[in-house]
Design a protein around this motif. Structure first.
Motif, PDB file in Angstrom:
ATOM      1  N   HIS A  67     -28.824  79.196 -20.862  1.00 11.36           N
ATOM      2  CA  HIS A  67     -29.587  78.109 -20.086  1.00 11.36           C
ATOM      3  C   HIS A  67     -28.806  76.745 -20.479  1.00 11.36           C
ATOM      4  O   HIS A  67     -28.545  76.492 -21.968  1.00 11.36           O
ATOM      5  CB  HIS A  67     -30.882  77.782 -20.364  1.00 11.36           C
ATOM      6  CG  HIS A  67     -31.921  79.028 -20.070  1.00 11.36           C
ATOM      7  ND1 HIS A  67     -31.766  80.408 -20.483  1.00 11.36           N
ATOM      8  CD2 HIS A  67     -32.833  78.949 -19.224  1.00 11.36           C
ATOM      9  CE1 HIS A  67     -32.363  81.129 -19.758  1.00 11.36           C
ATOM     10  NE2 HIS A  67     -33.397  80.402 -19.203  1.00 11.36           N
ATOM     11  N   TYR A  68     -28.530  76.045 -19.660  1.00 10.62           N
ATOM     12  CA  TYR A  68     -27.659  74.755 -19.840  1.00 10.62           C
ATOM     13  C   TYR A  68     -28.289  73.602 -19.410  1.00 10.62           C
ATOM     14  O   TYR A  68     -28.840  73.560 -18.013  1.00 10.62           O
ATOM     15  CB  TYR A  68     -26.222  74.714 -19.323  1.00 10.62           C
ATOM     16  CG  TYR A  68     -25.385  75.946 -20.063  1.00 10.62           C
ATOM     17  CD1 TYR A  68     -24.616  75.604 -21.294  1.00 10.62           C
ATOM     18  CD2 TYR A  68     -25.401  77.449 -19.358  1.00 10.62           C
ATOM     19  CE1 TYR A  68     -23.741  76.816 -21.712  1.00 10.62           C
ATOM     20  CE2 TYR A  68     -24.667  78.264 -20.084  1.00 10.62           C
ATOM     21  CZ  TYR A  68     -23.804  77.896 -21.086  1.00 10.62           C
ATOM     22  OH  TYR A  68     -23.142  79.046 -21.618  1.00 10.62           O
ATOM     23  N   ARG A  69     -28.227  72.428 -19.908  1.00  6.27           N
ATOM     24  CA  ARG A  69     -28.628  71.223 -19.294  1.00  6.27           C
ATOM     25  C   ARG A  69     -27.763  70.423 -18.508  1.00  6.27           C
ATOM     26  O   ARG A  69     -27.916  69.547 -17.838  1.00  6.27           O
ATOM     27  CB  ARG A  69     -29.257  70.177 -20.426  1.00  6.27           C
ATOM     28  CG  ARG A  69     -30.455  70.794 -21.249  1.00  6.27           C
ATOM     29  CD  ARG A  69     -31.052  69.740 -22.253  1.00  6.27           C
ATOM     30  NE  ARG A  69     -32.194  69.991 -22.691  1.00  6.27           N
ATOM     31  CZ  ARG A  69     -32.295  70.734 -23.909  1.00  6.27           C
ATOM     32  NH1 ARG A  69     -31.289  70.997 -24.764  1.00  6.27           N
ATOM     33  NH2 ARG A  69     -33.668  70.987 -24.284  1.00  6.27           N
ATOM     34  N   ASP A  70     -26.502  71.078 -18.526  1.00  2.43           N
ATOM     35  CA  ASP A  70     -25.381  70.363 -18.018  1.00  2.43           C
ATOM     36  C   ASP A  70     -24.359  71.441 -17.276  1.00  2.43           C
ATOM     37  O   ASP A  70     -23.850  72.428 -18.156  1.00  2.43           O
ATOM     38  CB  ASP A  70     -24.767  69.491 -18.952  1.00  2.43           C
ATOM     39  CG  ASP A  70     -23.541  68.560 -18.014  1.00  2.43           C
ATOM     40  OD1 ASP A  70     -23.810  67.554 -17.184  1.00  2.43           O
ATOM     41  OD2 ASP A  70     -22.462  68.999 -18.346  1.00  2.43           O
ATOM     42  N   MET A  71     -23.913  71.181 -16.083  1.00  2.00           N
ATOM     43  CA  MET A  71     -22.996  72.320 -15.557  1.00  2.00           C
ATOM     44  C   MET A  71     -21.626  72.228 -16.284  1.00  2.00           C
ATOM     45  O   MET A  71     -21.142  73.342 -16.502  1.00  2.00           O
ATOM     46  CB  MET A  71     -22.665  71.927 -13.943  1.00  2.00           C
ATOM     47  CG  MET A  71     -21.439  72.720 -13.559  1.00  2.00           C
ATOM     48  SD  MET A  71     -22.040  74.089 -12.970  1.00  2.00           S
ATOM     49  CE  MET A  71     -23.099  74.030 -11.703  1.00  2.00           C
ATOM     50  N   GLN A  72     -21.153  71.228 -16.723  1.00  2.00           N
ATOM     51  CA  GLN A  72     -20.045  71.007 -17.338  1.00  2.00           C
ATOM     52  C   GLN A  72     -19.842  71.781 -18.872  1.00  2.00           C
ATOM     53  O   GLN A  72     -19.111  72.382 -18.967  1.00  2.00           O
ATOM     54  CB  GLN A  72     -19.736  69.432 -17.648  1.00  2.00           C
ATOM     55  CG  GLN A  72     -18.203  69.310 -18.019  1.00  2.00           C
ATOM     56  CD  GLN A  72     -17.190  69.648 -17.310  1.00  2.00           C
ATOM     57  OE1 GLN A  72     -17.429  69.583 -15.782  1.00  2.00           O
ATOM     58  NE2 GLN A  72     -16.103  70.353 -17.904  1.00  2.00           N
ATOM     59  N   GLU A  73     -21.204  71.652 -19.533  1.00  2.00           N
ATOM     60  CA  GLU A  73     -21.453  72.443 -20.698  1.00  2.00           C
ATOM     61  C   GLU A  73     -21.083  73.994 -20.323  1.00  2.00           C
ATOM     62  O   GLU A  73     -20.554  74.647 -21.223  1.00  2.00           O
ATOM     63  CB  GLU A  73     -22.728  72.274 -21.186  1.00  2.00           C
ATOM     64  CG  GLU A  73     -22.897  72.994 -22.729  1.00  2.00           C
ATOM     65  CD  GLU A  73     -23.988  72.707 -23.138  1.00  2.00           C
ATOM     66  OE1 GLU A  73     -24.450  73.279 -24.422  1.00  2.00           O
ATOM     67  OE2 GLU A  73     -25.149  72.249 -22.436  1.00  2.00           O
ATOM     68  N   ALA A  74     -21.722  74.321 -19.303  1.00  2.12           N
ATOM     69  CA  ALA A  74     -21.436  75.645 -18.895  1.00  2.12           C
ATOM     70  C   ALA A  74     -20.013  76.418 -18.617  1.00  2.12           C
ATOM     71  O   ALA A  74     -19.715  77.243 -19.030  1.00  2.12           O
ATOM     72  CB  ALA A  74     -22.412  75.923 -17.732  1.00  2.12           C
ATOM     73  N   LEU A  75     -19.384  75.299 -17.972  1.00  2.96           N
ATOM     74  CA  LEU A  75     -17.768  75.676 -17.832  1.00  2.96           C
ATOM     75  C   LEU A  75     -17.083  75.474 -18.931  1.00  2.96           C
ATOM     76  O   LEU A  75     -16.407  76.474 -19.457  1.00  2.96           O
ATOM     77  CB  LEU A  75     -17.356  74.616 -16.796  1.00  2.96           C
ATOM     78  CG  LEU A  75     -18.272  74.681 -15.419  1.00  2.96           C
ATOM     79  CD1 LEU A  75     -17.684  73.505 -14.539  1.00  2.96           C
ATOM     80  CD2 LEU A  75     -17.890  75.864 -14.717  1.00  2.96           C
ATOM     81  N   ARG A  98     -22.546  75.841 -30.668  1.00  5.20           N
ATOM     82  CA  ARG A  98     -23.819  75.120 -30.205  1.00  5.20           C
ATOM     83  C   ARG A  98     -23.792  74.821 -28.667  1.00  5.20           C
ATOM     84  O   ARG A  98     -23.642  73.474 -28.236  1.00  5.20           O
ATOM     85  CB  ARG A  98     -23.753  73.645 -31.083  1.00  5.20           C
ATOM     86  CG  ARG A  98     -23.944  73.915 -32.147  1.00  5.20           C
ATOM     87  CD  ARG A  98     -23.885  72.608 -33.195  1.00  5.20           C
ATOM     88  NE  ARG A  98     -24.242  72.834 -34.469  1.00  5.20           N
ATOM     89  CZ  ARG A  98     -24.544  71.689 -35.500  1.00  5.20           C
ATOM     90  NH1 ARG A  98     -24.389  70.371 -35.048  1.00  5.20           N
ATOM     91  NH2 ARG A  98     -24.636  72.064 -36.601  1.00  5.20           N
ATOM     92  N   PHE A  99     -23.539  75.944 -27.883  1.00  6.61           N
ATOM     93  CA  PHE A  99     -23.767  75.887 -26.360  1.00  6.61           C
ATOM     94  C   PHE A  99     -24.862  76.494 -25.863  1.00  6.61           C
ATOM     95  O   PHE A  99     -25.407  77.244 -26.330  1.00  6.61           O
ATOM     96  CB  PHE A  99     -22.452  76.118 -25.554  1.00  6.61           C
ATOM     97  CG  PHE A  99     -21.999  77.672 -25.894  1.00  6.61           C
ATOM     98  CD1 PHE A  99     -22.863  78.702 -25.239  1.00  6.61           C
ATOM     99  CD2 PHE A  99     -20.977  77.810 -26.944  1.00  6.61           C
ATOM    100  CE1 PHE A  99     -22.249  80.001 -25.498  1.00  6.61           C
ATOM    101  CE2 PHE A  99     -20.861  79.278 -27.033  1.00  6.61           C
ATOM    102  CZ  PHE A  99     -21.399  80.326 -26.245  1.00  6.61           C
ATOM    103  N   GLY A 100     -25.478  75.764 -24.791  1.00  8.28           N
ATOM    104  CA  GLY A 100     -26.815  76.324 -24.400  1.00  8.28           C
ATOM    105  C   GLY A 100     -28.071  75.909 -25.351  1.00  8.28           C
ATOM    106  O   GLY A 100     -28.099  76.017 -26.030  1.00  8.28           O
ATOM    107  N   TYR A 101     -29.079  75.421 -24.688  1.00 13.84           N
ATOM    108  CA  TYR A 101     -30.315  75.030 -25.252  1.00 13.84           C
ATOM    109  C   TYR A 101     -31.050  76.115 -25.176  1.00 13.84           C
ATOM    110  O   TYR A 101     -32.182  76.145 -26.302  1.00 13.84           O
ATOM    111  CB  TYR A 101     -31.003  73.951 -24.306  1.00 13.84           C
ATOM    112  CG  TYR A 101     -31.573  74.181 -23.041  1.00 13.84           C
ATOM    113  CD1 TYR A 101     -33.082  74.708 -23.089  1.00 13.84           C
ATOM    114  CD2 TYR A 101     -31.010  73.920 -21.860  1.00 13.84           C
ATOM    115  CE1 TYR A 101     -33.421  75.049 -21.855  1.00 13.84           C
ATOM    116  CE2 TYR A 101     -31.612  74.169 -20.536  1.00 13.84           C
ATOM    117  CZ  TYR A 101     -32.927  74.639 -20.651  1.00 13.84           C
ATOM    118  OH  TYR A 101     -33.449  75.119 -19.452  1.00 13.84           O
ATOM    119  N   ALA A 102     -31.042  77.335 -24.585  1.00 14.07           N
ATOM    120  CA  ALA A 102     -32.095  78.537 -24.818  1.00 14.07           C
ATOM    121  C   ALA A 102     -31.139  79.630 -24.271  1.00 14.07           C
ATOM    122  O   ALA A 102     -30.296  79.488 -23.397  1.00 14.07           O
ATOM    123  CB  ALA A 102     -33.411  78.378 -23.982  1.00 14.07           C
TER     124      ALA A 102
END
Length: 734
Positions: free
Chosen positions: A271-279, A352-356
């Protein structure tokens, strides 16, 4: 009846349909396009296909081979005679488990093929999100991919041999040919020999230009597969045909490669709080060797929360993520897939990517998550309002390492043209299905499509990517192929098309000689509907017409192996008796394709009649189409004009009739079961004489309840039972 229809009826054993409603039912697919065909042929076997093509060839009439009608760019609509393979030519003819291949007919749905070979530990590798209704023939036409293309590639990697009817009605088999066999084929008479001679010439004449212009990105399905002509090793002519979108010939049988089904799989949903973090994190995830990496954005997740069926699958979602990545691993044991998931979680903690994250090892839970992912397209198109996320630039692909910078630039182009987008797709292979939200019913919307397409395709080419990576070209991207390949390769395309189809009769207007991207739209600036006065309230959908237009054509109602929707289609395999078919018929009346008086007409009643009003579509259609409610409203209008038939009057008074039946039992049961009564009921009210009627109970539920002695020692509170007519008079023992 015109000469074409008359000749087809004489030549074909299957059905031939040229009436207005049948043509309108086949005028759309899952794209933004609409073209009314000349007629529809439903062949029973390959001889029917050959006969229909021979007739069309003599009369110079275009042909369109069609599968499930799930095409997203308009390949499955045309001003042509449609050949629908799904009712009768949808079988698995042979499976060779040792050599891992199957012979299948073109109308076979991919999930049904996988169902047939599951107990052998095999599967057909390409797996589109439409796998429960898309056909193998359509996948061959598109060169489809899917979520696991990182492991299995595209459909072209799995075709061995194709049996086809050529444009002149002759038969041919295409597969791997040695240089000697190819040379012999060039000397053959007829159209098949001409094809081989022209292929040899095109290979020699355009070899250098093909090598120069064809992109190195493997996930390319735009244009024809000319690069197959210059590869090392023997030429497989079937691979040249895959992806030709029905513009070359008509496939009647395919020999396809099967692969081993993974023994174990596991999902890690990040799970991501930001689309860019997912990419940004996708490249690190790819380094862990996943079986699939799928992205779903907040827009789809929010729509899922408001869908009856998909909201039940949302339990794994934690919080309100801007995006999730569904990462799948495959292996031979539980320990192997668990180790891979733990390695990803370790990488996630370090980077440290994704909050859950949510980890699923249970097969049932994994299937539920995948169903939510596959519902994304339908959920998007069920968005309320006139603006919809439409497909025209939704199939681009770049090297996955470029996604973190490519997607923001894509988003900036949409913003420049005043649109936002919805995002889902395959991060694993750099293919995100980004759909701009546009209102095609306005001139501004049409301008956005034309301007945005050019800018985005230029961006894709800048990154060395593909403008079509699994959905094909159709009417949406064919106009831009010269921008991709240049005029010389486009000339080669036209010459290859002419080699297979000298009369330009096979699905014309796709890949070569295509009209503009905004021609032949289902909705456009001139589109208008009239709004009937309704008894029921359709304000939540925006009115009756808007409720009908919730159906976008993705065809989930054509699934057959799961769920309830649509029982009449499951029984008949007939487009007319699907939810999509009924919605198309209603929209034809409301948009003026047929007279408004047809809203109370017999032909529309035939289309609506087999709807069981089971509400399966309301629950299972990702676009929330409620055909039962639409049918209630239609029947109200129909009966107000045509009167209420005896059958309806009898069933409308079933409670009173049942009360008399119970009083007269068992005599009433003897009369009801008698042959004269069965024949009379069939003649008067259409109840088949073979159907047994429910017996009446001498003691009704009400009689029993009133005469019972309540138990004083078992009371734990009040229980309310709503006993209907059937329980009261027929089955009180319940």
């Amino acid at each position: 009846m015109n000469d074409l229809e008359r000749e087809l009826r004489r030549a074909v054993e299957g059905e031939v349909r040229f009436d207005t409603y049948s043509r309108l039912l086949y005028s759309t697919d899952a794209s933004m396009y609409q073209m009314e065909p000349i007629g529809v042929v439903i062949p029973r076997h390959a001889d029917d296909v050959q006969a229909a093509i021979e007739v069309a060839s003599r009369q110079r009439v275009p042909l369109l081979p069609r599968g499930g009608g799930t095409s997203l760019t308009g390949q499955a609509v045309n001003r042509a005679v449609v050949l629908d393979f799904t009712p009768h030519m949808a079988g698995v003819l042979e499976v060779n488990q040792d050599e891992r291949w199957a012979r299948v007919q073109p109308g076979l749905v991919q999930d049904e093929l996988n169902h047939r070979v599951r107990d052998r530990g095999l599967l057909f590798g390409p797996d589109t999100s439409t796998s429960n209704r898309a056909t193998i023939g359509g996948m061959l036409g598109n060169n489809s991919g899917g979520a696991h293309s990182i492991a299995y590639g595209l459909t072209i990697e799995h075709v061995i041999e194709l049996t086809a009817i050529l444009a002149d009605g002759s038969r041919a088999v295409f597969g791997e040919v040695t240089a000697e066999a190819f040379a012999a084929k060039t000397k053959a008479p007829g159209l098949e020999g001409q094809i081989y001679r022209e292929v040899a010439r095109i290979r020699g004449q355009y070899r250098d230009e093909i090598a120069r212009r064809y992109r190195r990105h493997w996930r390319r399905v735009c244009g024809y597969n000319l690069d197959e002509l210059i590869k090392d090793g023997p030429l497989n002519m079937a691979r040249l045909i895959v992806g030709s979108e029905g513009t070359f010939l008509t496939v009647v049988e395919a020999k396809v490669r099967l692969v081993r089904r993974p023994t174990r799989t596991a999902l890690d949903v990040i799970h991501y709080r930001d689309m860019q973090e997912a990419l940004d994190s996708s490249q690190a995830i790819l380094e862990t060797g996943p079986y699939a990496v799928e992205l779903t954005d907040k827009m789809i997740l929010d729509l899922a929360r408001n869908n009856i069926e998909q909201s039940k699958r949302m339990g794994f979602v934690q919080g309100d993520p801007a995006a999730i990545l569904i990462v799948e691993y495959a292996g031979e044991s539980d320990g192997e897939v668990k180790a891979k998931v733990e390695a990803l979680e370790g990488r996630r903690a370090r980077d440290r990517f994704g909050y859950a994250s949510h980890i699923a090892y249970d097969a049932g839970e994994q299937q539920s998550i995948w169903k939510l992912r596959k519902a994304g397209l339908g959920l998007l198109l069920g968005m309320k309002g006139e603006a919809k996320p439409i497909a025209f630039v939704e199939d681009t692909a770049v090297d996955p390492k470029h996604l973190p910078e490519f997607v923001p630039r894509f988003r900036a182009i949409m913003a420049k043209h005043g649109a936002e987008g919805a995002y889902y797709g395959h991060c694993s292979v750099g293919c995100l299905h980004i759909r701009p939200v546009i209102n095609l019913k306005t001139p501004r919307g049409l301008e956005q499509v034309e301007a945005m397409a050019g800018d985005i395709f230029d961006l894709v080419l800048e990154y060395g990517g593909a403008i079509s990576s699994e959905h094909g070209d159709g009417r949406a991207r064919s106009p831009f192929l010269e921008r991709v390949y240049g005029p010389t390769i486009m000339r080669a395309f036209r010459e290859l098309k002419a080699a297979f189809d000298p009369g330009n009769l096979m699905n014309p207007g796709n890949i070569v000689a295509s009209p503009g991207v905004t021609e032949h739209l289902r909705y456009g600036a001139a589109y208008r509907t009239w709004e009937p006065r309704t008894l029921l309230d359709f304000s939540a959908q925006g009115g009756f017409a808007a409720a009908v237009e919730m159906c976008n054509g993705v065809g989930v109602c054509r699934k057959t192996l799961e769920g309830t929707m649509c029982p009449s289609y499951m029984a008949t395999r007939d487009e007319e008796h699907s939810t999509r078919g009924r919605a198309n018929a209603l929209r034809a009346v409301l948009s003026g394709k047929v007279p408004a008086s047809d809203f109370a007409g017999k032909r529309l009643h035939e289309v609506m009649d087999l709807c069981l009003e089971c509400k399966g579509c309301k629950a299972e259609c990702p676009s929330n189409v409620d055909m039962a409610k639409l049918k209630y409203e239609f029947l109200n209008h129909y009966h107000s004009v045509n009167g209420l038939p005896l059958r309806n009057r009898l069933f409308g008074r079933i409670a009173g009739l049942s009360a008399w039946g119970a009083r007269l039992a068992p005599l009433s049961n003897w009369v009801a079961a008698s042959w004269p009564n069965r024949a009379l009921m069939e003649w008067l009210v259409g109840i088949d004489r073979r159907r047994p009627l429910p017996a009446f109970a001498r003691q009704t539920f009400t009689d029993w309840f009133d005469g019972r002695k309540p138990r004083r020692d078992a009371s734990r509170g009040s229980v309310v039972l709503f006993h209907d007519t059937f329980v009261t008079y027929n089955t009180p023992e319940i």
